[in-house]
Design a protein around this motif. Sequence first.
Motif, PDB file in Angstrom:
ATOM      1  N   ARG A 241       0.724  -1.322  -0.016  1.00 20.43           N
ATOM      2  CA  ARG A 241       0.153   0.043   0.032  1.00 20.43           C
ATOM      3  C   ARG A 241       0.823   1.264   0.129  1.00 20.43           C
ATOM      4  N   HIS A 242       0.577   2.088  -0.902  1.00 25.49           N
ATOM      5  CA  HIS A 242       1.297   3.293  -0.982  1.00 25.49           C
ATOM      6  C   HIS A 242       0.543   4.557  -1.641  1.00 25.49           C
ATOM      7  N   ILE A 243       1.277   5.747  -1.203  1.00 32.56           N
ATOM      8  CA  ILE A 243       0.362   6.969  -1.721  1.00 32.56           C
ATOM      9  C   ILE A 243       0.493   7.203  -3.068  1.00 32.56           C
ATOM     10  N   SER A 244      -0.223   7.766  -4.029  1.00 34.70           N
ATOM     11  CA  SER A 244       0.135   7.868  -5.367  1.00 34.70           C
ATOM     12  C   SER A 244       0.469   9.516  -5.314  1.00 34.70           C
ATOM     13  N   GLU A 245       0.821   9.870  -6.542  1.00 34.59           N
ATOM     14  CA  GLU A 245       1.490  11.332  -6.573  1.00 34.59           C
ATOM     15  C   GLU A 245       0.335  12.169  -7.305  1.00 34.59           C
ATOM     16  N   GLU A 246      -0.812  11.578  -7.326  1.00 34.27           N
ATOM     17  CA  GLU A 246      -1.971  12.402  -7.694  1.00 34.27           C
ATOM     18  C   GLU A 246      -3.097  12.790  -6.845  1.00 34.27           C
ATOM     19  N   CYS A 247      -2.401  12.743  -5.544  1.00 29.72           N
ATOM     20  CA  CYS A 247      -3.611  13.249  -4.482  1.00 29.72           C
ATOM     21  C   CYS A 247      -2.725  13.934  -3.422  1.00 29.72           C
ATOM     22  N   PRO A 248      -2.743  15.261  -3.930  1.00 30.98           N
ATOM     23  CA  PRO A 248      -2.064  16.173  -2.747  1.00 30.98           C
ATOM     24  C   PRO A 248      -2.640  16.022  -1.336  1.00 30.98           C
ATOM     25  N   LEU A 249      -3.645  15.932  -1.129  1.00 35.89           N
ATOM     26  CA  LEU A 249      -4.286  15.892   0.265  1.00 35.89           C
ATOM     27  C   LEU A 249      -3.881  14.534   1.113  1.00 35.89           C
ATOM     28  N   ALA A 250      -3.764  13.719   0.328  1.00 34.88           N
ATOM     29  CA  ALA A 250      -3.211  12.267   0.990  1.00 34.88           C
ATOM     30  C   ALA A 250      -1.608  12.657   1.370  1.00 34.88           C
ATOM     31  N   ILE A 251      -0.991  13.200   0.425  1.00 31.83           N
ATOM     32  CA  ILE A 251       0.428  13.467   0.883  1.00 31.83           C
ATOM     33  C   ILE A 251       0.361  14.416   2.064  1.00 31.83           C
ATOM     34  N   PHE A 252      -0.347  15.531   1.883  1.00 27.69           N
ATOM     35  CA  PHE A 252      -0.442  16.560   3.431  1.00 27.69           C
ATOM     36  C   PHE A 252      -0.530  15.574   4.361  1.00 27.69           C
ATOM     37  N   THR A 253      -1.722  14.685   4.320  1.00 30.48           N
ATOM     38  CA  THR A 253      -2.028  13.762   5.498  1.00 30.48           C
ATOM     39  C   THR A 253      -0.966  13.186   6.133  1.00 30.48           C
ATOM     40  N   LEU A 254      -0.314  12.537   5.131  1.00 30.32           N
ATOM     41  CA  LEU A 254       0.781  11.671   5.618  1.00 30.32           C
ATOM     42  C   LEU A 254       1.890  12.436   6.305  1.00 30.32           C
ATOM     43  N   VAL A 255       2.301  13.607   5.684  1.00 34.35           N
ATOM     44  CA  VAL A 255       3.302  14.363   6.498  1.00 34.35           C
ATOM     45  C   VAL A 255       2.582  14.761   7.822  1.00 34.35           C
TER      46      VAL A 255
END
Length: 340
Positions: A115-129
């Motif tokens: 399972r990993h985050i894709s580059e197409e979803c900035p909201l998910a990246i922000f949540t991860l950080v």
Amino acid sequence: MANKRSKVQRRIVSKDGHNNVRIDNVESMVQLYLHDIWTTVVDMKWRYKLTLFASTFVMTWFIFGVFYFFIGMGNGDFDALPNSNHTPCVVQVETLTGAFLFSLETQTTIGYGFRHISEECPLAIFTLVAQLVITGLAEIFVTGAFLAKLARPKKRAETIKFSYNAVICRRQSKLCLMVRVANMRRSLLIQCQLTGKLFQSNTTEEGEKTQIHQRSVDFYMDSSGECPFLILPLSFYHILDENSPLAGLTAENLHTRDFELLVTLNATMESTAATCQSRTSYVPQEILWGYEFRPVLFSTASGRYVPDFNFFDKVQVSNDPSFLSNNKEKMKIEENYKRE
């Protein structure tokens, strides 16, 4: 009568040094504890601390798992057809359980790669950080509280032993109240200072009555003010002269007086340079008039000094003539002590 009275004797500090005062009817007590959250967490009992430790991780895993689940739901990841060109926010997350597992893997840096985050979803990246930053701070706080509780000098203070009874006898031709203190570990205690506080009721010159009035009681080692080296059991003395808060104390009125003597030892641990404090208290029924401590230090054939703690709390009748002259009082004291 003395035994019956000792059972109902009120104490501010117990024999093992614990505070017997109960704080009640304080407004916003929870708010006061939350303002000083660090001390609150450090002072928690271990069962509550372990519960807090476990719940901190489980709750953060679940909360951020819910965030990832709703992010995927908002992005339409769960409605996309298998053969479509839709790029999900979190790959291979299709249920709340999968989102929880992804949150767990992220926070614990397991990184299975399934399972990993894709580059197409900035909201998910922000949540991860945000998860890594927030949970990192939470882990530092909880881990620091664990270490602070483990390293507290309070545990070291529990290896300092006070004699169960205090005695009153003559020392260097002066009437003294004596307590015995010992270090139960091989690690040394330096810069030791023994202080005392006398708690008793008092009436001021203006007629104001106070239920608990504190007065300082000075203790010395061999009648000197130097810091002793607590490597062997030592006896500390308080001189009962006209300047003492216990002035006027006699064998006749000792058990009729109403007071509590709090004894506090402050010392520095040689290994860590941290200070520790150990306490105990004595009520009149625990103070023996006309007695002295039995020797506790012996030497062996190999040249070692051996403190025998079987004699640590043992006392014997003083051989001072001023005490022996009153045989009736001596026998009375001895009978009371044996009865206790």
